[in-house]
Design a protein around this motif. Structure first.
Motif, short mmCIF file in Angstrom:
data_model
loop_
_atom_site.label_atom_id
_atom_site.label_comp_id
_atom_site.label_asym_id
_atom_site.label_seq_id
_atom_site.Cartn_x
_atom_site.Cartn_y
_atom_site.Cartn_z
N GLU A 44 8.16 9.71 -20.59
CA GLU A 44 6.28 9.18 -19.30
C GLU A 44 7.10 7.79 -18.83
N LEU A 46 5.80 4.16 -17.07
CA LEU A 46 4.19 3.56 -17.13
C LEU A 46 4.26 2.25 -15.54
N THR A 48 3.35 -1.16 -13.72
CA THR A 48 2.19 -1.92 -14.62
C THR A 48 3.25 -2.91 -12.61
N LEU A 129 -2.52 1.62 -11.85
CA LEU A 129 -3.31 2.03 -12.19
C LEU A 129 -3.49 2.12 -14.23
N PHE B 21 0.00 14.35 -22.57
CA PHE B 21 1.30 13.31 -22.47
C PHE B 21 1.33 13.39 -20.65
N GLY B 22 2.25 12.64 -19.96
CA GLY B 22 2.38 12.12 -19.24
C GLY B 22 1.74 11.76 -18.00
N LEU B 23 0.39 11.03 -18.28
CA LEU B 23 -0.63 10.70 -17.40
C LEU B 23 -0.89 9.06 -17.42
N GLN B 24 -0.01 8.55 -18.15
CA GLN B 24 -0.52 7.44 -18.38
C GLN B 24 -0.63 6.47 -17.02
N ARG B 25 0.28 7.30 -16.20
CA ARG B 25 0.70 6.15 -14.85
C ARG B 25 -0.80 6.18 -15.23
N PHE B 26 -1.80 6.72 -14.46
CA PHE B 26 -2.48 7.31 -13.50
C PHE B 26 -4.05 7.02 -15.12
N GLY B 27 -3.58 6.02 -15.55
CA GLY B 27 -4.69 5.42 -16.77
C GLY B 27 -5.29 6.12 -17.60
N VAL B 28 -4.47 7.43 -17.78
CA VAL B 28 -4.95 8.55 -18.66
C VAL B 28 -4.37 8.34 -20.44
N GLY B 237 1.90 -2.73 -19.96
CA GLY B 237 1.82 -1.55 -20.27
C GLY B 237 1.27 -1.58 -22.10
N ILE B 238 0.79 -0.88 -22.75
CA ILE B 238 0.35 -0.84 -23.70
C ILE B 238 0.84 0.26 -24.87
N GLN B 259 -6.90 1.49 -23.70
CA GLN B 259 -6.54 1.33 -22.35
C GLN B 259 -5.01 1.30 -22.37
N THR B 260 -4.15 1.63 -20.62
CA THR B 260 -3.10 2.09 -20.40
C THR B 260 -2.59 0.72 -20.41
N THR B 261 -3.04 -0.54 -19.75
CA THR B 261 -2.64 -1.14 -19.92
C THR B 261 -3.79 -2.60 -19.84
#
Lengths: 237, 340
Positions: A44, A46, A48, A129, B21-28, B237-238, B259-261
């Motif tokens: 995945e 991410l 930022t 996001l 999985f696979g959705l952290q870039r959308f804040g999930v 990112g976190i 939180q994702t970030t």
């Protein structure tokens, strides 16, 4: 560019430590290249403001091997990924939808019309996001509109709230607590569990706001509720 | 439809699976089981595939009446036994499966030796998958049962109406995961934003888990950690297990619903092999941190995976004449997830 380990299953690829459109563009471009390469073990990505977090499976790839695979992709001589999309999002700035507009006008010394004109006069970059599902960080806000967060955050603010704080503007996808200044509201859904992907916006997209009157806000809200509304982006040149 | 009727919901009981999985870039956030080992073991005991949705129980458990012809259930969470009330009261020792029938009441009291337990039911909890997972994300709110924790009067849907009269399964002795006293970490990604003294303090001090401990993370209390400069950074990112230190100087270990970030410096990250251990911690627990290099963390990830796989294989082998579960469990258990 530097690599920073975040444990044994995430690697940070950092391009800077500021909010900067060029840094953000490098992050987005690297994400596109890594996705295109399908490196075995990468799970995945991410993006930022300033870095790309790469999640991976340590049973399938070691961090050293992963860094060796990413390093050549991070060089900016490699062709850029496909550009993002341009969204025009309708926003009602009428007083009933904008509880902090008057306070923002007073704090900035601008009239409310001028605040709206400046907020809607910029094509924003989607940096990332985060915070909540579908919550976009958009920048950069007009220099005259930059204010610190509210000293007392609200415990509840409505979905669709369009807000500003410092150099960023955002839209709250769902009802949530929040400390930003609310200057408008959009009836458009920013996060929809039935959509694929569920978030309307993606990092690297561009967004502009189209001021609408309250009557149009209500009409769009009704269409959204009846699932008869669709917002389509334009491709970026 | 077969269900479990909630007599008492417990403190915070949610449906969880391996995660989203696979959705952290959308804040999930990923959500999913806080303690992947106990979750996998509970599923194996119940005769489930490793990714079946189960109930995650925190601190104090629920009482659930069986509204199915029969079911096989298993609880894994520290040393916590399972009490069966109703017409035929009995106690099931920790780490055992049990067959229950209509009218039995499955009761989980206060958890022992862990703050997190999993109640798996053969066939799994039958809630719809949302964005590819049945895990509850409370702040969404979505997934699980309407995106929330169980309430009294809820009916938790079960996939199976009945269960075969199969022999009980038991965990091999010594394999019940317990709360750890040490979490191993890799320093960073922002260890350089702390003074050298803060790093030494972080690795020497004992921290206590405060009452602010939930699926997002656990807030610790102990010796204050000093930032070298400011404590506001540009958000990044976190990762799971990231240990962020806000202005208070008190560390927070971020878990599945994080939180994702975020914009606080992260002094270190819990290694993947110890994430489940972090998920077993609760208010009042004391914990220390020990630093490893990435290569050692990777060795531990492999050893951890082998040990869990071996434990699961032994559970599966203990039962004869059923489906070929050894093959089912030979896949990558803890780390598997959709790739992008």
């Amino acid at each position: 560019m530097r690599f920073l380990p975040s444990g044994d299953s995430a690697l940070v690829v950092e391009f800077g430590d500021t909010i900067d459109a060029e840094v953000s563009a490098r992050v987005t471009r690297l994400a596109g290249r890594i996705a295109a390469c399908a490196i075995p073990g990468v799970r995945e990505l991410l993006p930022t403001f300033r870095s790309l977090m790469v999640f991976y499976d340590p049973l399938l790839i070691g961090q050293g091997e992963l860094m060796a695979a990413i390093a050549p992709l991070a060089a900016d001589s490699v062709a850029a990924a496909a550009p993002g999309r341009l969204w025009t999002i309708p926003v009602c700035y009428a007083p009933e939808q904008a509880p902090d507009l008057t306070a923002v006008a007073e704090a900035t010394g601008l009239g409310t019309d001028e605040v709206v004109r400046r907020h809607a006069g910029i094509t924003y970059h989607v940096y990332m996001l985060g915070f909540l599902p579908g919550y976009p960080y958009l920048g950069d806000v007009d220099a005259a509109l930059r204010l610190p967060r509210r000293t007392t955050p609200r415990t509840r603010l409505p979905a669709g709230s369009v807000a500003i704080a410092m150099a960023m503007t955002a839209i709250y996808p769902v009802e949530s607590p929040g400390g930003w200044h609310l200057i408008g509201n959009t009836p458009v859904k920013l996060f929809d569990l039935a959509a694929d992907p569920p978030a309307l916006l993606a990092p690297g997209d561009r967004v502009r706001f189209r001021p609408i009157p309250q009557a149009e806000w209500q009409a769009i809200a009704a269409a959204v509720a009846a699932e008869r509304f669709r917002l389509d982006p334009e491709p970026l040149p | 439809m077969s269900t479990l009727l909630v007599h008492r919901p417990g403190l915070s009981t949610t449906v969880q699976d391996r995660g989203r999985f696979g959705l952290q870039r959308f804040g999930v956030p990923t959500s999913g089981a806080l303690d992947p080992e106990s979750y996998a073991l509970a599923n194996a005991l119940a005769g489930n595939p490793p990714d079946a949705a189960a109930l995650e129980i925190r601190l104090a458990g629920p009482a659930l009446e069986v509204e199915a012809e029969s079911a096989i259930v298993a609880l894994v969470g520290g040393d916590t036994p399972l009490a069966i009330g109703g017409p035929a009261p009995r106690t099931v020792p920790p780490g055992r499966s049990v067959r229950v029938v209509t009218g039995d009441v499955i009761e989980v009291a206060g958890l022992r030796a862990s703050s997190t337990a999993y109640l798996a039911v053969r066939g799994g909890i039958d809630v719809p998958a949302v964005l590819g997972s049945r895990s509850t994300f409370l702040r969404g709110p979505f997934g699980g049962l309407e995106g929330r924790a169980l309430r009294s009067g809820d009916r938790v849907p079960l996939a199976n109406a009945s269960a075969p009269d199969a022999p009980e399964r038991a965990l091999p002795t010594g394999t019940l995961p317990k709360r750890p006293d040490t979490l191993h970490v890799v320093l960073g990604p922002q260890a350089d934003l702390f003074t050298q003294e803060a790093i030494e303090t972080f690795l020497a001090a004992t921290y206590t888990v405060t009452h602010e401990a939930d699926r997002m993370g656990i807030r610790l209390e102990g010796e204050r950690l000093t930032h070298a400069g400011g404590f506001d950074i540009v958000s990044d990112g976190i990762a799971p297990g990231a240990i962020q230190v806000p202005g208070s100087g008190q560390p927070i270990v971020l878990l599945a619903d994080r939180q994702t970030t975020g914009g606080y410096p992260k002094i270190a990250t819990v290694i993947s092999a110890d994430i489940g251990g972090a998920g077993r911690l609760g208010p009042g627990d004391r914990v220390r941190f020990s630093a490893l290099d990435v290569a050692t963390a990777e060795q531990r990830a492999r050893a951890h995976h082998r040990a869990l796989k071996a434990a699961l294989a032994r559970i599966a082998q203990a039962t004869v004449g059923m489906i070929d579960e050894a093959a089912l469990y030979s896949e990558n258990l803890i780390h598997a997830g959709p790739f992008e």
